[in-house]
Motif scaffolding. Structure first.
Motif, PDB file in Angstrom:
ATOM      1  N   ALA A 132       0.819  -1.210   0.000  1.00  0.00           N
ATOM      2  CA  ALA A 132       0.000   0.000   0.000  1.00  0.00           C
ATOM      3  C   ALA A 132       0.854   1.261   0.000  1.00  0.00           C
ATOM      4  O   ALA A 132       0.490   2.272  -0.610  1.00  0.00           O
ATOM      5  CB  ALA A 132      -0.938  -0.004   1.207  1.00  0.00           C
ATOM      6  N   PRO A 138      -3.573   1.324  -8.699  1.00  0.00           N
ATOM      7  CA  PRO A 138      -4.842   1.121  -7.965  1.00  0.00           C
ATOM      8  C   PRO A 138      -5.136  -0.331  -7.637  1.00  0.00           C
ATOM      9  O   PRO A 138      -5.584  -0.636  -6.525  1.00  0.00           O
ATOM     10  CB  PRO A 138      -5.893   1.703  -8.918  1.00  0.00           C
ATOM     11  N   GLU A 139      -4.884  -1.243  -8.581  1.00  0.00           N
ATOM     12  CA  GLU A 139      -5.227  -2.638  -8.328  1.00  0.00           C
ATOM     13  C   GLU A 139      -4.417  -3.235  -7.181  1.00  0.00           C
ATOM     14  O   GLU A 139      -4.899  -4.114  -6.462  1.00  0.00           O
ATOM     15  CB  GLU A 139      -5.061  -3.478  -9.586  1.00  0.00           C
ATOM     16  N   LYS A 141      -2.738  -1.213  -4.659  1.00  0.00           N
ATOM     17  CA  LYS A 141      -2.958  -0.450  -3.434  1.00  0.00           C
ATOM     18  C   LYS A 141      -4.306  -0.776  -2.808  1.00  0.00           C
ATOM     19  O   LYS A 141      -4.401  -1.010  -1.589  1.00  0.00           O
ATOM     20  CB  LYS A 141      -2.871   1.044  -3.728  1.00  0.00           C
ATOM     21  N   ASN A 142      -5.363  -0.817  -3.624  1.00  0.00           N
ATOM     22  CA  ASN A 142      -6.689  -1.095  -3.083  1.00  0.00           C
ATOM     23  C   ASN A 142      -6.795  -2.525  -2.561  1.00  0.00           C
ATOM     24  O   ASN A 142      -7.416  -2.776  -1.524  1.00  0.00           O
ATOM     25  CB  ASN A 142      -7.758  -0.838  -4.146  1.00  0.00           C
ATOM     26  N   LEU A 145      -4.951  -2.600   0.804  1.00  0.00           N
ATOM     27  CA  LEU A 145      -5.724  -1.952   1.863  1.00  0.00           C
ATOM     28  C   LEU A 145      -6.899  -2.817   2.298  1.00  0.00           C
ATOM     29  O   LEU A 145      -7.191  -2.939   3.493  1.00  0.00           O
ATOM     30  CB  LEU A 145      -6.236  -0.588   1.371  1.00  0.00           C
ATOM     31  N   TYR A 146      -7.549  -3.422   1.332  1.00  0.00           N
ATOM     32  CA  TYR A 146      -8.697  -4.276   1.633  1.00  0.00           C
ATOM     33  C   TYR A 146      -8.284  -5.452   2.507  1.00  0.00           C
ATOM     34  O   TYR A 146      -8.912  -5.742   3.528  1.00  0.00           O
ATOM     35  CB  TYR A 146      -9.298  -4.774   0.318  1.00  0.00           C
ATOM     36  N   VAL A 168     -10.127   2.495   0.850  1.00  0.00           N
ATOM     37  CA  VAL A 168     -10.208   1.896  -0.488  1.00  0.00           C
ATOM     38  C   VAL A 168     -10.881   2.887  -1.430  1.00  0.00           C
ATOM     39  O   VAL A 168     -11.932   3.461  -1.108  1.00  0.00           O
ATOM     40  CB  VAL A 168     -10.990   0.568  -0.443  1.00  0.00           C
ATOM     41  N   ALA A 169     -10.293   3.098  -2.603  1.00  0.00           N
ATOM     42  CA  ALA A 169     -10.757   4.116  -3.539  1.00  0.00           C
ATOM     43  C   ALA A 169     -12.124   3.775  -4.130  1.00  0.00           C
ATOM     44  O   ALA A 169     -12.425   2.603  -4.375  1.00  0.00           O
ATOM     45  CB  ALA A 169      -9.741   4.288  -4.661  1.00  0.00           C
ATOM     46  N   SER A 172     -12.452   1.456  -7.240  1.00  0.00           N
ATOM     47  CA  SER A 172     -12.065   0.053  -7.127  1.00  0.00           C
ATOM     48  C   SER A 172     -13.296  -0.854  -7.120  1.00  0.00           C
ATOM     49  O   SER A 172     -14.358  -0.503  -6.584  1.00  0.00           O
ATOM     50  CB  SER A 172     -11.261  -0.173  -5.841  1.00  0.00           C
ATOM     51  N   TYR A 175     -14.663  -1.487  -3.698  1.00  0.00           N
ATOM     52  CA  TYR A 175     -15.238  -0.374  -2.942  1.00  0.00           C
ATOM     53  C   TYR A 175     -16.573  -0.718  -2.282  1.00  0.00           C
ATOM     54  O   TYR A 175     -16.759  -0.442  -1.082  1.00  0.00           O
ATOM     55  CB  TYR A 175     -15.385   0.846  -3.845  1.00  0.00           C
ATOM     56  N   SER A 178     -15.885  -2.935   0.656  1.00  0.00           N
ATOM     57  CA  SER A 178     -15.119  -2.239   1.696  1.00  0.00           C
ATOM     58  C   SER A 178     -16.007  -1.263   2.460  1.00  0.00           C
ATOM     59  O   SER A 178     -15.873  -1.111   3.687  1.00  0.00           O
ATOM     60  CB  SER A 178     -13.913  -1.517   1.089  1.00  0.00           C
TER      61      SER A 178
END
Length: 299
Positions: A132, A138-139, A141-142, A145-146, A168-169, A172, A175, A178
């Motif tokens: 993260a 994005p794929e 990092k998200n 985080l998830y 989480v963006a 994503s 989302y 999340s």
């Protein structure tokens, strides 16, 4: 007579040279067919055989652009076969070779996943945190985080988990899940836990009471009966002037009494773990690691 001799001789010559001709035939391997076969083997759940097929692909086509992906899939096969150490060796080498690339980030994320699936959540949390913080894609990092939120739920850090899910963006695919977990994770703070200290004190006051507090009624009955028998036998021994036997029974009874307290505390911890695990099993997990293996997959 000569013709009859020539015919068998001709057949022998043909049979003699036929194996040589067949051995001289060459088997050709197509890179697409080999990679596809390895993937199909993996999809069938034959993970260790799939490892062999992916390694065969790498051996025969070392310059193919799909070699890093094949190595990633080898690690995933080991992980699905629950050979976590072998999986981590593959992911570590892949991350080291492609640290600045997307596939290197995927390998680091899967390192965390190998620990997560093994139930070593603190170690998994470290790797997800690294992904993260290091990879802005994005794929990655998200996804990190998830899964980081899930790790924190497993360790009982409910508010930290809620905050992590909230990071989480919106773009994503994770989302919606999340956002749901932002609220549901906070319910973990009100789970019907048992206090281990209270269980120990109750067990000290009356053997078996600590187990009953943790809803382990059979263990409570066993603890009460055994400790009661030791007390009764010791009292009877002293009343019959059998001081040595009484002393032995008191000593043994103290061991059972102490064990009753320890067991009661442990029962409370087990109750809490089961309560948390049952709660987490009822929550939807939307992370699909299969998409990590696709060239343009999004978590």
């Amino acid at each position: 007579m000569t013709k009859r001799l020539c015919l068998p001789a001709l057949l022998l010559l043909i049979l003699f040279f036929l194996p040589a001709a067949s051995h001289s035939a060459r088997i050709t391997i197509d890179s697409d067919d080999q990679f596809r076969f390895a993937e199909e083997t993996m999809e069938k759940g034959e993970y260790l055989r799939a490892v062999t097929e992916f390694e065969r692909f790498i051996h025969f086509f070392p310059d193919d652009e799909r070699v890093p992906r094949a190595r990633l899939l080898i690690g995933m096969c080991y992980m699905k076969a629950r050979d976590f150490e072998s999986a981590r060796k593959v992911f570590h080498a892949l991350h080291k070779a492609y640290e600045q690339d997307l596939i290197g980030g995927k390998a680091l994320l899967l390192m965390g996943e190998s620990y997560y699936r093994q139930g070593i959540f603190k170690e998994a949390e470290y790797y997800y945190g690294e992904v993260a913080a290091t990879y802005p894609q994005p794929e990655l990092k998200n996804g990190a985080l998830y899964r980081l939120g899930w790790c924190r739920m497993h360790t009982g850090s409910w508010r930290d988990a809620s905050d992590t899910f909230g990071a989480v963006a919106p773009e994503s695919a994770l989302y919606p899940s999340s956002q749901d977990l932002v609220h549901k994770s906070l319910q973990g703070e009100s789970l019907p836990y048992k206090d281990p200290t209270t269980a120990g004190v109750l067990a000290a006051v009356l053997p078996g009471l600590g187990h009953a507090y943790s809803n382990r009624y059979r263990d409570a009955l066993v603890a009460f009966v055994i400790n009661g028998l030791f007390i009764w036998a010791a009292v009877e021994s002293f009343q019959n002037d059998q001081e040595v036997l009484g002393g032995i029974l008191v000593f043994a009874g103290l061991g059972w009494y102490s064990g009753n307290i320890y067991s009661a505390v442990n029962s409370a911890h087990k109750h809490n773990r089961k309560t948390r695990d049952d709660f987490l099993q009822g929550l939807p997990d939307s992370l699909s690691l299969h998409l990590l293996a696709t060239p343009q997959g999004h978590l």
